[in-house]
Enzyme design. Structure first.
Site, mmCIF file in Angstrom:
data_model
loop_
_atom_site.group_PDB
_atom_site.id
_atom_site.type_symbol
_atom_site.label_atom_id
_atom_site.label_comp_id
_atom_site.label_asym_id
_atom_site.label_seq_id
_atom_site.Cartn_x
_atom_site.Cartn_y
_atom_site.Cartn_z
ATOM 1 N N TYR A 1 26.933 26.924 29.842
ATOM 2 C CA TYR A 1 26.582 26.094 30.994
ATOM 3 C C TYR A 1 25.625 24.986 30.547
ATOM 4 O O TYR A 1 25.372 24.823 29.364
ATOM 5 C CB TYR A 1 26.009 26.957 32.113
ATOM 6 C CG TYR A 1 27.014 27.954 32.674
ATOM 7 C CD1 TYR A 1 28.327 27.574 32.958
ATOM 8 C CD2 TYR A 1 26.660 29.273 32.921
ATOM 9 C CE1 TYR A 1 29.248 28.476 33.464
ATOM 10 C CE2 TYR A 1 27.575 30.188 33.429
ATOM 11 C CZ TYR A 1 28.871 29.784 33.703
ATOM 12 O OH TYR A 1 29.783 30.675 34.199
ATOM 13 N N CYS B 1 37.447 47.558 34.819
ATOM 14 C CA CYS B 1 38.810 47.058 35.024
ATOM 15 C C CYS B 1 38.836 45.572 35.370
ATOM 16 O O CYS B 1 39.879 44.923 35.242
ATOM 17 C CB CYS B 1 39.492 47.852 36.134
ATOM 18 S SG CYS B 1 38.711 47.649 37.752
ATOM 19 N N ALA C 1 44.266 57.302 47.099
ATOM 20 C CA ALA C 1 44.125 57.114 48.542
ATOM 21 C C ALA C 1 43.856 58.435 49.239
ATOM 22 O O ALA C 1 42.947 58.551 50.071
ATOM 23 C CB ALA C 1 45.370 56.437 49.117
#
Length: 653
Positions: A174, A348, A398
């Site tokens: 940066y 991940c 899930a």
């Protein structure tokens, strides 16, 4: 407090500030800001405060842009007074706890996107960043003065907003890092050439900021200890930079990172990297300075690892970002010896940087509360007013998440899984090279449901009749999805396979394998190819997209493709599969339609989409008191969607 973490939970002094422990929530973009003006939102304040509530010692809020020409991709504004109220909300929420909060003063330089805010990028030299590819404006003398003023005024705003200290961003290529590095600084004036000249602007800013904030406020810097690029900052160079910065007597810590956008894959190491892969760089900086505290960063995800880094003298503090995104209560749980209850980041990059690079609010596979702390965060789980008998059908991510949340709320939960192992597709995907950390999602949830007393039945295929016999109050169907093979000529032959068959080693592929992308062109496509190559197969990959892996997160893509290339895998883009013969495949160019034949193909693997396994859900319609569908059996997507939906469903019952 657990004696296991005597270093991690030891306070540290920085000027007038006492930081209660050595764990730092590092600076990063969240996209939890107003996209029009960069003002902090209530969601961002609550996001930071959640980590303070969880016991983190120091939070560095970043990236806060000191100048309008440093803005990009929905970042925080600290360049005008209108930003102060939002920033003050952050500090006030954090200061409800012992945690201290610093702000990161930043300017993206050439590594931004000027077109988004309709301003030219400013940089040391008019050389485009290899990743962002936009030619910046080389700032002149008056603009350099403007930048010095911008950092100084931003520092004063930070104090007005209630921050305890600040970090001046000089890493990752940066603006200030771009001045420090000969890779990006080609100036021939007093700000370029020698190290002394390249350090001139960063040193001026440190000096000006220190003068503005006084002697009691901690001020530190973040640097890249190695840019991993020819002609860039090297470890030896960064050590000299650190020594010269320390010699000013005006800095109080050095946050040690690595890389530039030319080597962005090293900034946020993905699964394929070992734990704390760049700790040697931190050690080098710590040896180079005499008394300045040094912070270690990069794939530090758990407290045991952190304690070891501190005990061995590599660093004085440890910086986590993804680890504390996944587990805001990491510090408190470690202090209390509750290590089994820590959700460990799996690196991940799917929910955190993977979402923010798409300019949407961040998330996390492991933690569906990210960005929704007010509704879903610590202390928001409400006990069920009526305790119910709940059946969860399917033990994938899930189903496990539903069971965890429902049991936490006090329901009597029974979970059924038709295989002999919990985890569903996550455990299959974890068999691919470098993807074994996916299994940690399952291990954590399995530990949780066992701790909460969920009755787990493996090896049971549930039917509508079994459900009727059990007479539950609520049924959650989480039966997942299965791979499909597309309907093209020859696809029904015995030498055509799906990814599950490959990863479960249930396919005799022969030596020459063609792996075909079904459209997502993501990790699954690449993982299957790498799995085969590791077993000595000669692998080709074709996709109708321009190249392989284009939908993999930018920060993860390079090391994955590098591994594929190193294993001799051949990539071909812009190619459609037309038909499969006994030992060959006909393909066509996407643009011209011109067909050609790939000879000597022993087998074909389709990394295609999945289909929802929703037959049981459909059969139970109108036959149970409450019925829910969640995860892939609703619509096949990614693990982050499955766990989030399981989380929400478990709280609805």
């Amino acid at each position: 407090m657990s004696d296991q973490f005597s270093h991690l939970f030891n306070p540290i002094e920085m000027r007038s500030v006492t930081i209660p422990n050595r764990l730092v929530f590092g600076p990063h973009g969240t996209r939890l800001v107003d996209p029009h003006n960069g003002h902090s939102t209530e969601e961002q304040a609550r996001y930071y405060a959640e980590r303070a509530k969880g016991g983190t010692g120091l939070i560095i809020a970043g990236s806060c842009m000191v100048h309008p020409n440093g803005m990009a991709a929905i970042t925080n504004n600290i360049f005008d007074d209108s930003a102060i109220p939002g920033l003050k909300r952050i500090t006030e929420m954090i200061h409800q706890y012992p945690t201290k909060v610093f702000v990161q003063l930043s300017h993206l330089g050439r590594q931004g996107m000027g077109y988004e805010y309709e301003r030219p990028l400013w940089a040391a030299s008019p050389i485009p960043c290899p990743l962002m590819r936009e030619v910046p404006h080389e700032i002149n003398g008056s603009e350099i003065e403007e930048i010095v003023t911008a950092y100084t005024e931003a520092a004063v705003r930070a104090l007005t907003a209630g921050f305890d200290g600040m970090e001046i961003y000089m890493a990752h290529g940066y603006l200030l890092g771009g001045f420090l590095s000969p890779f990006s600084n080609k100036r021939i004036d007093e700000y370029g050439g020698s190290l002394e000249n390249r350090m001139r602007l960063p040193l001026r800013i440190v000096d000006s900021v220190r003068s503005a904030v006084g002697e009691d406020v901690p001020v530190g810097i973040r640097i890249s200890a190695d840019e991993f690029v020819e002609g860039g900052i090297t470890p030896e160079m960064s050590q000299e930079i650190a020594r010269r910065m320390e010699d000013t007597g005006k800095i109080d810590f050095i946050n040690v990172s690595q890389c530039t956008y030319a080597t962005v894959y090293a900034m946020i190491p993905e699964m394929g990297f070992p734990p704390n892969p760049f700790i040697y760089l931190t050690s080098g900086i710590r040896e180079a300075v005499e008394k300045t505290p040094v912070m270690a960063v990069a794939k530090i995800n758990d407290p045991v690892q952190s304690e070891k880094i501190l005990a061995e003298g590599h660093a004085d503090m440890v910086v986590m970002v993804r680890g504390l995104i996944a587990e805001p209560e990491l510090a408190n749980k470690a202090r209390e010896g509750r290590l089994d209850e820590i959700r460990t980041c799996i690196s991940c990059n799917q929910g955190c940087i993977g979402r923010t690079e798409k300019a949407v609010r961040m998330g996390c596979i492991q933690n569906p509360a990210v960005g929704f702390e007010k509704e879903r965060g610590i202390g928001t789980l409400i006990p069920a007013p009526v305790k119910k008998k709940v059946i969860v059908i399917g033990g994938g991510p899930a189903g496990l998440k539903v069971a965890e949340q429902a049991a936490e709320r006090g329901h009597q939960v029974t979970l059924f899984e038709k295989s002999d192992q919990l985890g569903g597709q996550a455990m299959i995907a974890a068999k691919a090279p470098t993807r074994d950390d996916l299994a940690n999602c399952v291990r954590f949830l399995e530990t949780q449901v066992e701790r909460l007393g969920v009755e787990i039945n493996r090896g049971v295929e549930v039917t509508a009749e079994l459900v009727a016999a059990l007479n539950p109050d609520a049924v959650v169907v989480a039966t997942g999805s299965t791979p499909i093979i597309p309907e093209i000529p020859g696809a029904g032959q015995d030498h055509v396979f799906d990814p599950w068959q490959i990863l479960n080693e249930a396919a005799d592929t022969g030596e020459n394998v063609l792996v075909v992308d079904g459209g997502d062109n993501d990790i699954k496509f690449c993982s299957v190819a790498e799995f085969l190559a590791e077993r000595g197969k000669k692998v080709q990959m074709i996709t109708h997209q321009p190249s392989v892996g284009i939908f993999i997160e930018t920060w993860s893509k390079f090391p994955i493709l590098q591994r594929l290339r190193s294993k001799g895998i051949v990539f071909t883009g812009d190619t459609l599969i037309k038909s499969i013969e006994n030992d060959s495949v006909t393909v066509a160019d996407v643009f011209t339609g011109e067909e050609r034949t790939i000879e000597d193909v022993d087998s074909v693997v389709f990394a295609w989409y999945n289909k929802a396994e929703n037959a049981l859900y459909n059969a139970l319609q109108g036959k149970v008191k409450e019925l829910y569908s969640t995860g892939d059996c609703t619509a096949p997507r990614r693990i982050i969607d499955a766990i989030r939906e399981g989380f929400v469903t478990g709280r609805q019952i």
